[in-house]
Design a protein around this motif. Sequence first.
Motif, mmCIF file in Angstrom:
data_model
loop_
_atom_site.group_PDB
_atom_site.id
_atom_site.type_symbol
_atom_site.label_atom_id
_atom_site.label_comp_id
_atom_site.label_asym_id
_atom_site.label_seq_id
_atom_site.Cartn_x
_atom_site.Cartn_y
_atom_site.Cartn_z
ATOM 1 N N ARG A 32 0.872 -1.164 0.000
ATOM 2 C CA ARG A 32 0.000 0.000 0.000
ATOM 3 C C ARG A 32 0.916 1.223 0.000
ATOM 4 N NH1 ARG A 32 0.733 -1.942 4.826
ATOM 5 N NH2 ARG A 32 1.024 -0.619 6.627
ATOM 6 N N PRO A 58 0.006 1.016 -9.824
ATOM 7 C CA PRO A 58 -1.197 1.007 -8.982
ATOM 8 C C PRO A 58 -2.233 0.010 -9.506
ATOM 9 C CG PRO A 58 -0.627 3.239 -9.677
ATOM 10 C CD PRO A 58 0.222 2.302 -10.459
ATOM 11 N N ALA A 63 -0.180 -1.331 -4.899
ATOM 12 C CA ALA A 63 0.768 -1.103 -5.989
ATOM 13 C C ALA A 63 1.577 -2.387 -6.117
ATOM 14 C CB ALA A 63 1.668 0.074 -5.688
#
Length: 175
Positions: A32, A58, A63
């Motif tokens: 994150r 993302p 990600a």
Amino acid sequence: MDKFPLLLDGRAAGELTVEREALYTWFDARCRLPPGGGLWCAWAVGQEGSLRLGVLEPMGQEAVIRRRFSGRMTEPLGRLLRGEVRPAAAEDRQVWQAVPDPETLFQASWLRKRLRGAAGALVRTEEGRTLLALPWDSKKAFPLPTLFCFASIRSINGGSYAVFAFDGEERPVFP
């Protein structure tokens, strides 16, 4: 398959999974990211050095990146310790020095010859390697075309550069 923490500013933000397959190693990073956007890169960090895995993509609230590297590129890491997430723009904050005559940096005649007359060069040392950054423009000839596969295109101080890394014996290595 081995799993390592993926750290952002020293705190766990995700996981780095490493899997060896014949002569290659696969790296899977998931994490994150902090709010506010921006580009972030995943790095594999070992006892002897670090390897930039690339820009995280993302995907929803996370990600991710999945990359494969040869043993030749992963051996210099030594024993893997962790993964790290670093801002892609952090390169801009690294100290680069302008070099008016980059050919004077090297002893190898083939390299001196190819660098003669190169304008706008920047240099720095990192982990025992010499990093040479030459201005890059997609509309012009590529700097050091014989070494194009060793180049990494990066943004430095707002400009685009082809960055080449050389070991202590002036052999090109992957940056």
